[in-house]
Design a protein around this motif. Structure first.
Motif, short mmCIF file in Angstrom:
data_model
loop_
_atom_site.label_atom_id
_atom_site.label_comp_id
_atom_site.label_asym_id
_atom_site.label_seq_id
_atom_site.Cartn_x
_atom_site.Cartn_y
_atom_site.Cartn_z
N UNK A 363 -3.59 -0.38 -0.06
CA UNK A 363 -4.64 -1.23 0.51
C UNK A 363 -4.18 -2.68 0.60
N UNK A 364 -3.44 -3.10 -0.40
CA UNK A 364 -2.92 -4.47 -0.36
C UNK A 364 -1.94 -4.64 0.80
N UNK A 365 -1.12 -3.60 1.04
CA UNK A 365 -0.16 -3.68 2.15
C UNK A 365 -0.87 -3.75 3.49
N UNK A 383 1.49 -10.00 -6.30
CA UNK A 383 0.98 -8.66 -6.00
C UNK A 383 1.29 -8.28 -4.56
N UNK A 384 1.22 -9.21 -3.62
CA UNK A 384 1.55 -8.89 -2.23
C UNK A 384 3.02 -8.52 -2.08
N UNK A 389 7.05 -4.38 -1.03
CA UNK A 389 8.29 -3.76 -1.47
C UNK A 389 8.10 -2.28 -1.80
N UNK A 390 6.94 -1.97 -2.37
CA UNK A 390 6.64 -0.57 -2.68
C UNK A 390 6.45 0.24 -1.39
N UNK A 393 9.74 1.15 0.37
CA UNK A 393 10.62 2.06 -0.33
C UNK A 393 11.73 1.38 -1.10
N UNK A 394 11.69 0.11 -1.23
CA UNK A 394 12.73 -0.60 -1.95
C UNK A 394 12.47 -0.75 -3.43
N UNK A 395 11.38 -0.16 -3.91
CA UNK A 395 11.06 -0.29 -5.34
C UNK A 395 11.42 0.99 -6.05
N UNK A 396 12.07 0.88 -7.18
CA UNK A 396 12.46 2.04 -7.96
C UNK A 396 11.96 1.87 -9.37
#
Length: 398
Positions: A363-365, A383-384, A389-390, A393-396
């Motif tokens: 929702x934030x995206x 948070x944004x 980033x989430x 797909x760059x977040x692991x």
């Protein structure tokens, strides 16, 4: 053995003419503890001259004391009455030794004419770029109570913050009315002039009307002669809202402006409508008295409207902005839009969104993609950035 023959006799201080006078002790020579009142340079110098030359309260104060006092008064702050001691400079300007300046400044303190604001110190302040720096002594000009008592001044308060609230009125002396034996005659009594009629008070009237005073302003048509304090406060509040929008009326006081705007206020016209009415006059000059100009214009317009058999609907081009249908429709739309406007965002809303929206990063995206500024204001930059980033797909997970 020291010789005593031919030696000058030791100088003995003369006794004080006033046996009840006592020098001000050292603990009471501070601004926080002095019983003398604060003074400005001119009044202070007059008091010092009286203390030294006329009253002669201090047996050792004299011409050198007055010379130093004049030097201090010349360098004194005109409002605060404070002055830097400047021992070396004072000694040079007054052509006296440093020891003499110290003694006579002490006499001024004992008379109650000076009080310490700050004591000087030779301790090094260790300022950068300076090998040695000390603090300067600052004095404040004060006038003791003995001066006010001798001159009949009435004092309000005590200590340094006391002030003069009344001075005696000098007796009136007749220029050519002194008696032959040297006695001063009584002041001249006020008599009646043969060309001025006497005003008789009728009934129980306490005060008589002024015959030769300033004529009172004629009240405007439609303005009330008496108003309660709440109505006057409302008029002033409306005038305060109107005045910033009228450049040529900004030099007028609020009370005068509120008074001349009463005919419009009594009709229920709002502040923005009154400002529009005054703006529609299209003045290219600034009246010297804006309130008088507004009063005359409103009086002429109201008189013309009362004698004009046609209404404002018959003259659409000469009607004011308050009677324009398009203007009223725009005001109605603005009021409706203001009524149904979304409530403004508060800090509690931002705090709640930034604490509980980490799991709703989708929702934030979406919010950030549609309105980035609003998303940053609601969720914050951290948070944004996490949500974008989430989503990319760059977040692991570590």
């Amino acid at each position: 053995m020291r010789r005593t023959l031919g030696a000058a006799p030791r100088r003995v201080s003369q006794p004080c003419p006033d046996p009840h006078w006592q020098p001000v002790p050292r603990p009471l020579q501070e601004v926080s503890a002095t019983a003398a009142r604060h003074a400005q340079p001119r009044a202070w110098l007059r008091a010092v001259v009286w203390l030294v030359e006329e009253a002669r309260l201090h047996p050792r104060a004299g011409d050198a004391t007055l010379r130093i006092a004049r030097d201090l008064a010349g360098r004194m702050d005109y409002v605060a009455g404070t002055v830097l001691y400047d021992l070396d400079g004072t000694a040079t300007r007054c052509a006296l030794s440093r020891a003499t300046v110290k003694r006579h400044v002490g006499y001024l303190r004992e008379l109650g004419a000076l009080a310490w604001v700050r004591h000087g110190s030779r301790r090094n302040l260790r300022l950068p770029g300076r090998p040695y720096t000390s603090t300067a002594t600052i004095y404040a000009a004060t006038i003791p109570y003995v001066y006010d008592r001798a001159h009949g001044n009435r004092i309000d308060g005590r200590g340094f913050t006391a002030r003069v609230i009344g001075v005696p009125v000098p007796p009136v002396r007749n220029s050519a009315g002194d008696s032959p034996d040297g006695q001063v005659c009584e002041p001249q009594s006020l008599g009646t002039h043969p060309h001025v009629p006497r005003i008789e008070a009728a009934g129980r009237c306490k005060d008589t009307p002024r015959r030769h005073g300033r004529p009172r302003a004629t009240p405007l048509p439609g303005s009330r002669t008496s108003r309660n304090p709440l109505q006057v406060a409302t008029d002033i509040r409306i005038a305060a809202q109107v005045r910033p929008h009228i450049p040529w009326a900004q030099s007028e006081g609020l009370r005068r402006l509120a008074y001349v705007l009463r005919p419009l206020i009594d009709r229920g016209i709002e502040a923005h409508d009154i400002a529009a009415e005054l703006t529609s006059w299209w003045l290219s000059w600034r009246p010297a008295r804006p309130a008088a100009y507004i009063a005359s214009q409103l009086r002429d317009r109201l008189a013309t409207a009362s004698h004009d058999p046609l209404s404002a609907d018959a003259h659409p081009r000469t009607a004011g902005p308050t009677g324009n249908p398009a203007w009223q429709e725009w005001l109605q739309q603005r009021a409706t839009a203001t009524e149904f406007r979304e409530p403004q965002r508060t800090d509690d809303d931002r705090r709640h969104a930034r604490l509980y929206s980490w799991d709703r990063w989708a929702e934030v995206t979406d919010h950030y993609a549609s309105d980035p500024d609003d998303a940053l204001d609601l969720y914050g930059a951290r948070l944004c950035a996490y949500a974008v980033k989430r989503a990319s797909g760059g977040w692991r997970r570590p």
